[in-house]
Design a protein around this motif. Structure first.
Motif, PDB file in Angstrom:
ATOM      1  N   ARG A   1       0.838  -1.211   0.000  1.00 14.81           N
ATOM      2  CA  ARG A   1       0.000   0.000   0.000  1.00 14.81           C
ATOM      3  C   ARG A   1       0.867   1.252   0.000  1.00 14.81           C
ATOM      4  NH1 ARG A   1      -3.388   0.733   4.472  1.00 14.81           N
ATOM      5  NH2 ARG A   1      -4.817   1.943   3.192  1.00 14.81           N
TER       6      ARG A   1
ATOM      7  N   ALA B   1       2.123   1.771  -3.337  1.00 11.08           N
ATOM      8  CA  ALA B   1       1.042   2.201  -4.236  1.00 11.08           C
ATOM      9  C   ALA B   1       0.686   3.667  -4.013  1.00 11.08           C
ATOM     10  CB  ALA B   1      -0.193   1.323  -4.038  1.00 11.08           C
ATOM     11  N   GLY B   2       1.102   4.206  -2.867  1.00 10.37           N
ATOM     12  CA  GLY B   2       0.829   5.620  -2.609  1.00 10.37           C
ATOM     13  C   GLY B   2      -0.556   5.891  -2.065  1.00 10.37           C
ATOM     14  N   VAL B   3      -1.037   5.026  -1.161  1.00  9.13           N
ATOM     15  CA  VAL B   3      -2.349   5.297  -0.556  1.00  9.13           C
ATOM     16  C   VAL B   3      -2.231   6.508   0.354  1.00  9.13           C
ATOM     17  CG1 VAL B   3      -3.014   2.888  -0.636  1.00  9.13           C
ATOM     18  CG2 VAL B   3      -1.958   3.811   1.437  1.00  9.13           C
ATOM     19  N   GLU B   4      -3.384   7.024   0.780  1.00  9.39           N
ATOM     20  CA  GLU B   4      -3.361   8.173   1.673  1.00  9.39           C
ATOM     21  C   GLU B   4      -2.641   7.779   2.955  1.00  9.39           C
ATOM     22  OE1 GLU B   4      -7.507   9.229   1.688  1.00  9.39           O
ATOM     23  OE2 GLU B   4      -7.007  11.151   0.786  1.00  9.39           O
ATOM     24  N   ASP B   5      -1.946   8.697   3.553  1.00  7.38           N
ATOM     25  CA  ASP B   5      -1.147   8.475   4.769  1.00  7.38           C
ATOM     26  C   ASP B   5       0.234   7.929   4.477  1.00  7.38           C
ATOM     27  OD1 ASP B   5      -3.180   9.337   6.375  1.00  7.38           O
ATOM     28  OD2 ASP B   5      -3.947   7.323   6.790  1.00  7.38           O
TER      29      ASP B   5
ATOM     30  N   ARG C   1       1.870  12.585  -9.899  1.00 11.68           N
ATOM     31  CA  ARG C   1       1.646  12.404 -11.339  1.00 11.68           C
ATOM     32  C   ARG C   1       0.164  12.331 -11.648  1.00 11.68           C
ATOM     33  NH1 ARG C   1       6.275  13.662 -13.820  1.00 11.68           N
ATOM     34  NH2 ARG C   1       7.826  13.288 -12.215  1.00 11.68           N
TER      35      ARG C   1
ATOM     36  N   GLU D   1      -3.319  10.864 -13.387  1.00 12.85           N
ATOM     37  CA  GLU D   1      -3.847   9.507 -13.419  1.00 12.85           C
ATOM     38  C   GLU D   1      -3.343   8.742 -14.638  1.00 12.85           C
ATOM     39  OE1 GLU D   1      -8.169   9.056 -12.944  1.00 12.85           O
ATOM     40  OE2 GLU D   1      -7.979   7.418 -14.357  1.00 12.85           O
TER      41      GLU D   1
ATOM     42  N   ARG E   1       0.217   7.678 -14.022  1.00 10.67           N
ATOM     43  CA  ARG E   1       0.365   6.650 -12.980  1.00 10.67           C
ATOM     44  C   ARG E   1      -0.097   5.283 -13.468  1.00 10.67           C
ATOM     45  NH1 ARG E   1       1.483   8.217  -7.532  1.00 10.67           N
ATOM     46  NH2 ARG E   1       0.583   6.283  -6.782  1.00 10.67           N
TER      47      ARG E   1
ATOM     48  N   PHE F   1      -2.188  -1.528  -8.564  1.00 15.07           N
ATOM     49  CA  PHE F   1      -2.289  -2.159  -7.246  1.00 15.07           C
ATOM     50  C   PHE F   1      -3.547  -3.017  -7.183  1.00 15.07           C
ATOM     51  CE2 PHE F   1      -3.755  -1.387  -2.685  1.00 15.07           C
ATOM     52  CZ  PHE F   1      -2.996  -2.425  -2.177  1.00 15.07           C
TER      53      PHE F   1
ATOM     54  N   PRO G   1      -5.672  -4.705  -4.356  1.00 18.96           N
ATOM     55  CA  PRO G   1      -5.826  -4.854  -2.900  1.00 18.96           C
ATOM     56  C   PRO G   1      -6.272  -6.268  -2.542  1.00 18.96           C
ATOM     57  CG  PRO G   1      -7.358  -3.206  -3.810  1.00 18.96           C
ATOM     58  CD  PRO G   1      -6.726  -3.916  -4.958  1.00 18.96           C
TER      59      PRO G   1
ATOM     60  N   ASP H   1      -8.132   2.435  -2.024  1.00 23.74           N
ATOM     61  CA  ASP H   1      -6.694   2.291  -2.237  1.00 23.74           C
ATOM     62  C   ASP H   1      -6.356   2.289  -3.723  1.00 23.74           C
ATOM     63  OD1 ASP H   1      -6.254   2.284   0.418  1.00 23.74           O
ATOM     64  OD2 ASP H   1      -5.765   0.153   0.593  1.00 23.74           O
ATOM     65  N   VAL H   2      -7.236   1.683  -4.522  1.00 30.10           N
ATOM     66  CA  VAL H   2      -6.978   1.656  -5.963  1.00 30.10           C
ATOM     67  C   VAL H   2      -7.081   3.072  -6.524  1.00 30.10           C
ATOM     68  CG1 VAL H   2      -7.794   0.820  -8.185  1.00 30.10           C
ATOM     69  CG2 VAL H   2      -7.723  -0.724  -6.240  1.00 30.10           C
TER      70      VAL H   2
ATOM     71  N   ALA I   1      -6.540   5.774  -4.896  1.00 31.43           N
ATOM     72  CA  ALA I   1      -5.365   6.505  -4.415  1.00 31.43           C
ATOM     73  C   ALA I   1      -4.127   6.110  -5.215  1.00 31.43           C
ATOM     74  CB  ALA I   1      -5.147   6.227  -2.931  1.00 31.43           C
ATOM     75  N   SER I   2      -4.027   4.819  -5.581  1.00 30.52           N
ATOM     76  CA  SER I   2      -2.845   4.376  -6.334  1.00 30.52           C
ATOM     77  C   SER I   2      -2.815   5.018  -7.714  1.00 30.52           C
ATOM     78  CB  SER I   2      -2.816   2.849  -6.444  1.00 30.52           C
ATOM     79  OG  SER I   2      -3.750   2.405  -7.405  1.00 30.52           O
ATOM     80  N   LEU I   3      -3.956   5.507  -8.172  1.00 27.85           N
ATOM     81  CA  LEU I   3      -3.995   6.198  -9.463  1.00 27.85           C
ATOM     82  C   LEU I   3      -3.906   7.713  -9.284  1.00 27.85           C
ATOM     83  CD1 LEU I   3      -6.636   3.947 -11.212  1.00 27.85           C
ATOM     84  CD2 LEU I   3      -4.261   4.253 -11.887  1.00 27.85           C
ATOM     85  N   GLY I   4      -3.535   8.132  -8.086  1.00 30.63           N
ATOM     86  CA  GLY I   4      -3.258   9.547  -7.885  1.00 30.63           C
ATOM     87  C   GLY I   4      -4.421  10.362  -7.353  1.00 30.63           C
ATOM     88  N   HIS I   5      -5.551   9.730  -7.031  1.00 29.42           N
ATOM     89  CA  HIS I   5      -6.657  10.483  -6.429  1.00 29.42           C
ATOM     90  C   HIS I   5      -6.485  10.518  -4.918  1.00 29.42           C
ATOM     91  CE1 HIS I   5      -8.801  10.786 -10.208  1.00 29.42           C
ATOM     92  NE2 HIS I   5      -8.489   9.524 -10.424  1.00 29.42           N
TER      93      HIS I   5
ATOM     94  N   ARG J   1      -9.798  10.980   0.645  1.00 33.60           N
ATOM     95  CA  ARG J   1     -10.286  11.716   1.805  1.00 33.60           C
ATOM     96  C   ARG J   1     -10.660  13.147   1.423  1.00 33.60           C
ATOM     97  NH1 ARG J   1      -6.139  11.008   5.973  1.00 33.60           N
ATOM     98  NH2 ARG J   1      -6.484   8.831   5.488  1.00 33.60           N
TER      99      ARG J   1
END
Lengths: 240, 314
Positions: free
Chosen positions: A43, A46-50, A65, A67, A70, A76, A78, B203-204, B206-210, B213
């Motif tokens: 995660r 993958a660059g999740v929040e936090d 970057r 969308e 990326r 990713f 999950p 999470d997906v 977010a992994s694409l840059g969004h 929250r």
């Protein structure tokens, strides 16, 4: 050949700052006890929040970057296979592509033998079937780094072998594939294995060396016995 | 299918505006006055309100990943009513735009409370209960605010409006709701693609840059403006924001984000139909439009709940 460089990636409370450098198309396994941090590492990459720290793919920073960019850098999968909405399997794969690319979608449907399921809503498929659709979604845009959380879970033996073979072809083609897994029996198909416990990478070796090491047995609290695994006797542990 | 819905909406809007034709023909001057000062605001409000409910309902359902999330069930409509009552009877605002702002603040506060109580990934039961609790609390507070209001007639004044009514609104009132709500809806529509991606998991996305929250706060805020502004003008109208997105997703093959445009059209159609029915039913007094939408919306709501129970047990 993909080069992944991660500098101090971390997830507060789950993964301590971790540096990682992996080069070349490879199949890399992440193993470790439950709650050790396998999923957190994926995660964080993958660059999740936090997530904090810097991830570079082929020298290019992944943070900030667009969308479209990326999509080509990383994807990713999950661990959860739940999808709330009745979206057709074909459309789920299309969500992995920026723009509908009918040819690529048809190719993936054939590769994962989804022809008969393609127009069924994904929330009506079995968990294993959903896994195939979601792995196809992750691969769709041909990202250079694939982060897969338990892609073999819930798959029938045929599909364990098929997905393994598909990932091998990707890795040989230059994609870097990071796979978190529990089934140690799968390890021999990987080029490299990271052992993750207590929120940090503890070991980084070839799978055969990893499994043969004492540290591995200590962390997993198991020992190899007659071609399989047995619970490590507690007294050996306490005598140290 | 999409064009069919669009034409249906335009046709209904024209019908709503022009029917009955007789009074417009009597005298050109009277006809014009009637048309501009009575018919036009009413038509604008039903179409705008219906569309705002459809879009914000679709956005909230996509955000909460739950077909039961909607402006009424999340407590936003009740919060907006409380905000408008406090603004109108206690703070003494009479400007339509100021009241619309009070409605938006009330709706936003209710939804923030919902986010705090239930969270974004709440299961249906938690979401429903939290929304219900907020609605009840806001309803009670509204009654209290009216009962203790400086004006002794506040209760009687507000009753019709509270039930949802689009009768006798001025063009200024219509625009005070329409303009802010349109701007909020335009911003919501820009999130259609990201809301489709969130179907794959936060999470997906977010992994694409969004940034899920940040997006959640944005969608809650924009929905609050869209719904709050209309509640301040025409009261809380229920069920349209729940039903329209559910029907719209049949047009978009299940995609929750891109369902916003069809949900807007369907919402507008439903509310226009309801108001036509209110006008067509020969009664000696006007029936509040909110009563009618609740009457027809409740069965669908029950159907959704039964359907969900079935999908959980199967």
């Amino acid at each position: 050949m993909t080069a992944l460089l991660a500098k101090e990636v971390a997830l507060p409370g789950r993964l301590s700052p971790t540096d990682l450098r992996i080069e070349g198309g490879k199949l890399v396994a992440l193993v470790g006890p439950n709650g050790g941090g396998k999923t957190s590492l994926l995660r964080a990459l993958a660059g999740v929040e936090d997530a904090t720290g810097e991830v570079r793919i082929d020298g290019e920073k992944a943070g900030g970057r667009s969308e479209a960019r990326r999509r080509r850098m990383l994807a990713f999968l999950p661990a959860s296979r739940d999808l709330g909405w009745p979206i057709a399997a074909r459309d789920v794969i299309a969500l992995g592509l920026g723009r509908g690319d009918a040819q690529r979608i048809a190719e993936l449907i054939e590769l994962f033998e989804l022809g008969a399921l393609a127009d069924r809503p994904i929330n009506r498929l079995s968990t294993g079937e959903r896994t195939r659709v979601l792995v196809a979604r992750a691969m769709a845009a041909r990202p250079r780094l694939l982060l897969l959380d338990e892609p073999f879970a819930n798959l029938e033996p045929y599909w364990v072998l098929r997905v393994g073979a598909i990932l091998r072809v990707l890795a040989d083609g230059g994609t870097l594939v990071l796979v978190a897994l529990h089934d140690l029996g799968q390890l021999d198909r990987f080029d490299r294995a990271l052992l993750i416990a207590d929120g940090a990478v503890q070991m980084d070796e070839a799978p055969a060396d990893l499994v043969a090491s004492e540290r591995f047995e200590e962390i997993f609290r198991i020992t190899s016995a007659q071609g399989g695994w047995a619970i490590k006797p507690a007294d050996r542990r306490s005598s140290r | 299918m999409r064009y069919l819905i669009l034409f249906l909406m335009i046709g209904l809007a024209a019908l709503h505006l022009l029917w009955p034709l007789a009074p417009l023909r009597i005298d050109p001057d009277l006809g014009r006055t009637l048309f501009v000062e009575l018919r036009l605001p009413r038509t604008l409000i039903v179409i705008g309100y219906g569309a705002a409910l459809g879009i914000s309902g679709a956005a909230l359902q996509a955000l909460f990943a739950n077909p039961l999330a909607s402006p009424d069930i999340s407590g936003a409509s009740s919060g907006a009513a409380l905000g408008a009552v406090l603004g109108g009877y206690w703070l003494g605002f009479s400007q339509p735009l100021a009241l619309a702002a009070c409605g938006a603040v009330g709706a936003g506060a209710a939804m923030l409370l919902l986010l705090m109580l239930a969270g974004r990934r709440a299961d249906s039961a938690t979401l429903l209960l939290a929304g219900l609790a907020i609605s009840l609390a806001a309803g009670a507070a509204t009654s209290l605010a009216l009962a203790l209001a400086p004006s002794p007639f506040a209760f009687y004044d507000a009753f019709e409006w509270l039930m949802g009514s689009v009768v006798d609104r001025s063009l200024g009132q219509a625009l005070a709701a329409l303009v802010p709500a349109s701007i909020a809806c335009a911003f919501l529509l820009r999130r259609a693609h990201a809301l489709d991606l969130i179907a794959l998991g936060e999470d997906v996305a977010a992994s694409l840059g969004h940034q899920p929250r940040r997006m959640a706060r944005e969608i809650v805020g924009l929905s609050a403006v869209a719904v709050g502004a209309f509640v301040a003008v025409a009261g809380a109208i229920g069920f349209v924001g729940l039903v329209a997105p559910v029907l719209a997703r049949r047009v978009t093959r299940g995609h929750p984000g891109r369902a916003m445009v069809p949900a807007a059209l369907i919402g507008a159609i439903l509310l226009t139909l309801a108001d036509l029915a209110v006008r067509a039913i020969p009664l000696d007094r006007p029936l509040p439009i909110g009563v009618l939408t609740a009457l027809f919306g409740t069965p669908l709501f029950l159907y959704l709940i039964v359907n969900m129970r079935r999908s959980v047990t199967s």
